[in-house]
Each structure stands twice: as structure tokens, then as C-alpha cells.
Design a protein around this motif. Sequence first.
Motif, PDB file in Angstrom:
ATOM      1  N   CYS A   1       0.824  -1.214   0.000  1.00  0.00           N
ATOM      2  CA  CYS A   1       0.000   0.000   0.000  1.00  0.00           C
ATOM      3  C   CYS A   1       0.850   1.252   0.000  1.00  0.00           C
ATOM      4  N   GLY A   2       2.160   1.096  -0.178  1.00  0.00           N
ATOM      5  CA  GLY A   2       3.042   2.236  -0.177  1.00  0.00           C
ATOM      6  C   GLY A   2       3.506   2.591   1.224  1.00  0.00           C
TER       7      GLY A   2
ATOM      8  N   ASP B   1       4.563   2.473   7.438  1.00  0.00           N
ATOM      9  CA  ASP B   1       4.450   1.407   6.446  1.00  0.00           C
ATOM     10  C   ASP B   1       3.109   0.733   6.708  1.00  0.00           C
ATOM     11  N   PHE B   2       2.122   0.980   5.850  1.00  0.00           N
ATOM     12  CA  PHE B   2       0.762   0.518   6.120  1.00  0.00           C
ATOM     13  C   PHE B   2       0.736  -0.988   6.396  1.00  0.00           C
ATOM     14  N   PRO B   3       0.357  -1.393   7.626  1.00  0.00           N
ATOM     15  CA  PRO B   3       0.449  -2.804   7.994  1.00  0.00           C
ATOM     16  C   PRO B   3      -0.740  -3.637   7.562  1.00  0.00           C
ATOM     17  N   LYS B   4      -1.897  -3.002   7.442  1.00  0.00           N
ATOM     18  CA  LYS B   4      -3.103  -3.720   7.060  1.00  0.00           C
ATOM     19  C   LYS B   4      -4.087  -2.735   6.451  1.00  0.00           C
ATOM     20  N   LEU B   5      -5.011  -3.269   5.674  1.00  0.00           N
ATOM     21  CA  LEU B   5      -5.917  -2.423   4.899  1.00  0.00           C
ATOM     22  C   LEU B   5      -6.794  -1.553   5.793  1.00  0.00           C
ATOM     23  N   SER B   6      -7.104  -2.010   6.977  1.00  0.00           N
ATOM     24  CA  SER B   6      -7.973  -1.240   7.864  1.00  0.00           C
ATOM     25  C   SER B   6      -7.365   0.087   8.278  1.00  0.00           C
ATOM     26  N   GLN B   7      -6.036   0.223   8.159  1.00  0.00           N
ATOM     27  CA  GLN B   7      -5.349   1.461   8.521  1.00  0.00           C
ATOM     28  C   GLN B   7      -5.197   2.421   7.351  1.00  0.00           C
TER      29      GLN B   7
ATOM     30  N   MET C   1      -8.133   9.190  11.768  1.00  0.00           N
ATOM     31  CA  MET C   1      -9.005  10.203  12.366  1.00  0.00           C
ATOM     32  C   MET C   1     -10.427  10.176  11.784  1.00  0.00           C
ATOM     33  N   HIS C   2     -10.588   9.612  10.609  1.00  0.00           N
ATOM     34  CA  HIS C   2     -11.924   9.441  10.023  1.00  0.00           C
ATOM     35  C   HIS C   2     -11.869   8.333   8.987  1.00  0.00           C
ATOM     36  N   GLN C   3     -12.896   7.491   8.995  1.00  0.00           N
ATOM     37  CA  GLN C   3     -13.032   6.430   8.000  1.00  0.00           C
ATOM     38  C   GLN C   3     -14.248   6.725   7.127  1.00  0.00           C
ATOM     39  N   PHE C   4     -14.020   6.884   5.846  1.00  0.00           N
ATOM     40  CA  PHE C   4     -15.132   7.130   4.932  1.00  0.00           C
ATOM     41  C   PHE C   4     -15.963   5.858   4.777  1.00  0.00           C
TER      42      PHE C   4
ATOM     43  N   GLN D   1      -6.226   6.744  -0.080  1.00  0.00           N
ATOM     44  CA  GLN D   1      -7.251   6.596  -1.102  1.00  0.00           C
ATOM     45  C   GLN D   1      -8.204   5.430  -0.844  1.00  0.00           C
ATOM     46  N   SER D   2      -7.723   4.398  -0.205  1.00  0.00           N
ATOM     47  CA  SER D   2      -8.568   3.238   0.083  1.00  0.00           C
ATOM     48  C   SER D   2      -8.255   2.739   1.481  1.00  0.00           C
ATOM     49  N   GLY D   3      -8.827   1.603   1.838  1.00  0.00           N
ATOM     50  CA  GLY D   3      -8.652   1.072   3.180  1.00  0.00           C
ATOM     51  C   GLY D   3      -9.668   1.640   4.140  1.00  0.00           C
ATOM     52  N   GLY D   4      -9.500   1.322   5.406  1.00  0.00           N
ATOM     53  CA  GLY D   4     -10.499   1.661   6.405  1.00  0.00           C
ATOM     54  C   GLY D   4     -11.485   0.519   6.569  1.00  0.00           C
ATOM     55  N   ALA D   5     -12.444   0.703   7.451  1.00  0.00           N
ATOM     56  CA  ALA D   5     -13.377  -0.371   7.780  1.00  0.00           C
ATOM     57  C   ALA D   5     -14.167  -0.859   6.582  1.00  0.00           C
ATOM     58  N   SER D   6     -14.532   0.053   5.675  1.00  0.00           N
ATOM     59  CA  SER D   6     -15.331  -0.329   4.505  1.00  0.00           C
ATOM     60  C   SER D   6     -14.578  -0.116   3.198  1.00  0.00           C
ATOM     61  N   ASP D   7     -13.267   0.096   3.282  1.00  0.00           N
ATOM     62  CA  ASP D   7     -12.401   0.249   2.104  1.00  0.00           C
ATOM     63  C   ASP D   7     -12.791   1.443   1.240  1.00  0.00           C
ATOM     64  N   ASN D   8     -13.219   2.528   1.891  1.00  0.00           N
ATOM     65  CA  ASN D   8     -13.542   3.766   1.178  1.00  0.00           C
ATOM     66  C   ASN D   8     -12.522   4.871   1.408  1.00  0.00           C
ATOM     67  N   GLY D   9     -11.424   4.549   2.129  1.00  0.00           N
ATOM     68  CA  GLY D   9     -10.396   5.536   2.398  1.00  0.00           C
ATOM     69  C   GLY D   9     -10.504   6.109   3.804  1.00  0.00           C
TER      70      GLY D   9
END
Length: 398
Positions: free
Chosen positions: A282-283, A303-309, A355-358, A329-337
Motif C-alpha cells: 500500500c506504499g 508502512d501501512f500494515p493492514k488495509l484497515s489502517q 481520524m476518520h473512516q469514509f 485513497q482506500s482502506g479503512g473499515a469499509s475500504d472507502n479511504g
Amino acid sequence: MRGNPFSSRNVLLLALVTLVLVSAAQAAPRYKILHAFGHGSDGYGTWGSLVFDAEGNAYGTTINGGTHNFGSVFELTPHSNGYWTETVLHDFNCKGNEGCMPTAGLAIDAAGDLYGTAKTTTFELSPGSGGWNLTVLQNEGGPFNLILDQAGDVYGPLGLGQYGQGAISELVKDDTWTEKWLYSFCSKNSRKHDCLDGSYPYAGVTWGPDGNLYGTTVQYGVHGYGVVFRLAPQQDGTWEETVLHSFPAFEGDGQKPYEGVVLDKAGNVYGATYQGGSSTSCGVIFKLAPQADGKWKESILYDFPKLSQGCIANTMAFDAHGNLWGTAQSGGASDNGVVFELTPQPSGKWKYQVMHQFNGKDGSLPGSAVILDKHGNLYGTTILGGAHGGGVAFQLTP
């Protein structure tokens, strides 16, 4: 036998728990949608970041939508009741040479004139008595932000340059907006060696505190996956390029820095890569610090460890306290960034917090940098999501 639920010890514990919960609630950032795009003849798809004028109005672009469905330039005006209203300043129509489908943010000068890029043009939008007037500055464009100097000249990666691998240009503010190539990538000396100076500066450039320009390329360099560079003006009018870092320099380093960079007051450079890293691809978020020997040392801040972050960070911004804010751009609880904050620690490391999950309804796919006002409020955009599916402009109050 049960103990007394109202004993002094339990009351004290309850008070402490309540205090923690109240403090957490008070500390939670407040998220607010300023405008949801995609309704009627409104614009659709806000790829670029926002920019403010001196009165606190925000400006931006959409890639689609509008009267002709080729994108728009819009203004968001705040009101005392907390609401913001949108005004479409220009609808692109792809006719003639005006261009269409802008995918980057805008720059603004002291007079309130706006500068931006469409798919095939660089344009100026000026307020007048009869509305806003669009002037094409040159027939080259792209998905990058422009910046200005104090004289009102425009800078950005306009055109392919002398060797067809991209260039950083200056548009001089004269009667004809004369273009001057500051540097063409993949110069003759390095072309034989796969463009050691990098190629394709996809993002815009930014001014450093030293008066130099800093930016990134997405390809080539010593290791093949892009570079961070500096352009320094010389006494003879030319600009000298220095590669500060070539990706990936080691296993787990980032690759392909599609986004721009930001500098602190000490001249350290911060940015993010599109891919790479040690785990999720994830860069990474990186820092480049100048050393006494003239070299630059890279540190991986996150270093992004998992998609939820989160995944794939955009260009970041500093707040008044030296914290870095940005969107992934992506990731978070619903993969909306997500919106994230990086805070420097006494140990020298940086603490990363989402701080916020879209969630789609409040926006999806944030594709650009956030900006901050003098009160520390954050403003940004998403490409998709919102009430009408065309993205949103949002405010986050820490």
C-alpha cells in the motif's frame, strides 16, 4: 455476598471511566459534508484538492458532470449559519481549445484569479462584471497541481520536454504567457542509463524554504521506480536537478511516488508512494533529511500494515503544531479511504492515527491533499460517494 455497588471505590472507578469516555468524545474529530456533488447539472468527481481565497471561499474542480458532462470549476461559500453554498463558475464543453475534464486542484493569485489544468490545456479563470472568464494559457495540460511565485508566474510539469520524458516548466506572466522549460527529464547524458534523473513528474512541484522546487517522478532513477528531486535556480538562468532519493533503495522501501511532497521549516522533505512497503504493498510515508555530507537520508515514517489502517496516501499537509495530516485513497473499515494524522514523538518516531473512516455515504476514494485553515480545520474532497455519488467536499475539525 455481593459488594455495595455504590461503594466509594466503585464510585471512583465509575467517575474515572466516565471522564475517559467524555474526553475521548471531546477529542473525536467532527466530520462535516460541505457539499455533495452529482445532483442535476452539478459537477461529478472531485479529484483535486481545494484552495481558499482571502475571504474564506473554497474553489475546486470536477472531472465530469456540469451542463455538458465534461467537468466544472466551482466555488463553495461559507455562511454564518454553518452551511456552505456552491456556485458553478465554469462548465467545460470540450469545444474549441478550452479543454475539459480537469483532474487537479487550482492555484489562486492575490487578485483572486484561478489557475488550473484540464486534460489538454492550462487555463486561467478570472472574475469579471459578467461572470468568470476562461483564458487558455497553453495547449498542454495534465493531472497535476500548479503553483505560483510572487510575480504571478506559473510552475508545473507541463509537456513532455526535450527528451519526451516530462519536464518542469514556468509560464511567464507576460502578454503571451511564454513557456520556459526549467528542466527536461531523462537528459542526454543519463538517457543511456535508463534516466537516472527520473522520468514523468506526474505530481506538481512545491517551493522549499530555500527557494528551490521539489517534486517526484514515477519512473526510473537508479532503482527504476521513481525519484524525489530538487531543482535549484542557477546564476545563468538555468535550473540544476539533484536526485534526493531513488526508489526502492532497499527491501521494503516505497515505489512509484505519484504524489507531491511537502517540506517543514528545517527543509526536510515528506511524501508518500503509490506502492511498495514491507507488507501490504500500500506504499509508505517517508521523510528525507539533508545530511552534512550533502546526501539525503530516508526514514520510513509509516508502512501501512493492514488495509484497515488505510492504503495509498496522498500528498500531506502540516498543521501549526508540526503534525502531518493526509488522506489514504482506500482502506479503512469499509475500504472507502481514511483521513489520518502523523504526530512526531520524543523518540524520533511518528505516531499514526486514523481520524476518520469514509463509509461511502459520507464520501469515498479521497484522491488529493487536505488543506488547513488558520483555526486548524481540515478540508478535502472525495472522488466518489456522498448523497448523489459524485463525491463530496468535507471539513474535519480536530
